[in-house]
Design a protein around this motif. Structure first.
Motif, short mmCIF file in Angstrom:
data_model
loop_
_atom_site.label_atom_id
_atom_site.label_comp_id
_atom_site.label_asym_id
_atom_site.label_seq_id
_atom_site.Cartn_x
_atom_site.Cartn_y
_atom_site.Cartn_z
N GLY A 229 31.80 -27.21 -77.65
CA GLY A 229 31.14 -26.36 -78.81
C GLY A 229 30.66 -25.08 -77.96
O GLY A 229 30.92 -23.92 -78.33
N TRP B 31 33.67 -17.74 -87.90
CA TRP B 31 33.74 -19.13 -88.23
C TRP B 31 33.75 -19.96 -87.08
O TRP B 31 33.19 -21.21 -87.05
CB TRP B 31 35.57 -19.24 -88.43
N TYR B 32 33.94 -19.55 -85.81
CA TYR B 32 33.89 -20.54 -84.68
C TYR B 32 32.27 -20.61 -84.56
O TYR B 32 32.11 -21.80 -83.60
CB TYR B 32 34.45 -19.80 -83.27
N VAL C 109 32.00 -23.94 -86.26
CA VAL C 109 32.67 -25.05 -85.46
C VAL C 109 31.88 -25.62 -84.32
O VAL C 109 31.56 -26.70 -84.04
CB VAL C 109 34.08 -24.70 -85.17
#
Length: 300
Positions: free
Chosen positions: A134, A282-283, A286
């Motif tokens: 991450g 968006w990342y 995630v």
């Protein structure tokens, strides 16, 4: 252990306040140098804490006897971690800073294994791997291929260094040095324990702020907004969060409390979007999911 509304509030307030600390540090970066912000934060916090720690201040001999151990705690916990975080916010975003901070379990395991001989379990190693994935996604700005030729934003590197110092600081609390081990410490309450570290942390912070002004002289741009920011970082992330976290961990245990730490990036994203107009990518979502998965796997 039952997760009551009171306990949930105790464990949710610190991540909210720490996220606010990152956003505020970013917001005032042009008004006050980072080392000076850190020094004023802890100076104001110590002044506010003084009435609750009057026994220690009236007779500081017990703290001075343990000056070596307390000086290390003050240097790492107040003099390094927060100063590096504020410095990181000059080139990194609050969301990136809090997401990188969420990889703290990885650094805890590493410091424990290398310095204290506490080897992680397979499950902990798997969880650490997910958390690192991450963090890597955040650093690569959502393009995994870019890791092969990654160019770190200076703030990202500074934040990695900051959480390393916090991991060392945390292990020094868990495995105290001479004079602070069980049975060797005076009967200090939470305020006196924090003040015993602040006595030294404020000195280190002031020295760093002085050096900063010598190397890069920068005038503070005083305003009502800056004063409000100083009051916030001194009271919220420094005193209220510390007290709530201590009560929450004592009641729920560190394993359960650890899940709440990962609320920090969520709060940082929401506060940044509301106050700074920095919308999450968006990342970030995630990366947050991977970090939470790592904590779940390692804590089960």
């Amino acid at each position: 252990m039952k997760l009551t509304p009171r306990l949930a509030l105790l464990l949710t307030l610190p991540p909210l306040l720490w996220a606010g600390n990152a956003v505020v540090g970013r917001a005032v970066r042009d008004a006050i140098p980072p080392m000076t912000l850190n020094a004023l934060r802890w100076l104001l916090a110590s002044m506010l804490l003084a009435p609750l720690a009057r026994r220690l201040l009236a007779d500081p001999r017990e703290a001075l006897k343990r000056w070596r151990s307390l000086a290390w705690l003050g240097f790492l916990g107040m003099g390094c971690y927060n100063a590096l975080q504020y410095l990181a916010l000059h080139t990194s975003s609050p969301l990136n800073v809090t997401l990188i901070t969420a990889s703290m379990p990885v650094w805890m395991l590493g410091v424990g294994a290398l310095a204290y001989g506490v080897k992680p379990t397979r499950r902990q190693a798997a969880g650490a791997g997910l958390s690192l994935l991450g963090v890597a996604l955040v650093i690569a700005r959502g393009e995994p291929g870019a890791l092969l030729a990654v160019r770190f934003v200076p703030g990202d590197l500074l934040m990695l260094l900051a959480i390393f110092t916090w991991a060392v600081y945390s292990w020094m609390l868990a495995r105290p040095m001479r004079g602070l081990r069980p049975g060797e410490t005076p009967d200090w309450n939470w305020a006196e324990s924090l003040m015993s570290q602040l006595m030294f942390g404020v000195v280190f912070s002031a020295v760093a702020a002085g050096a900063e002004q010598v190397v890069v002289p920068t005038a503070i741009q005083w305003s009502p907004a800056l004063v409000a920011a100083l009051v916030y970082v001194a009271i919220g992330p420094s005193l209220i969060a510390y007290r709530c976290w201590g009560l929450g961990v004592a009641e729920a245990g560190p394993a359960v409390a650890g899940f709440f730490v990962n609320l920090t990036p969520v709060f940082a994203a929401l506060i940044s979007a509301a106050l700074l107009g920095i919308a999450p990518a968006w990342y970030h979502g995630v990366a947050f999911a991977l970090i939470v998965a790592g904590i779940v796997v390692s804590s089960r």
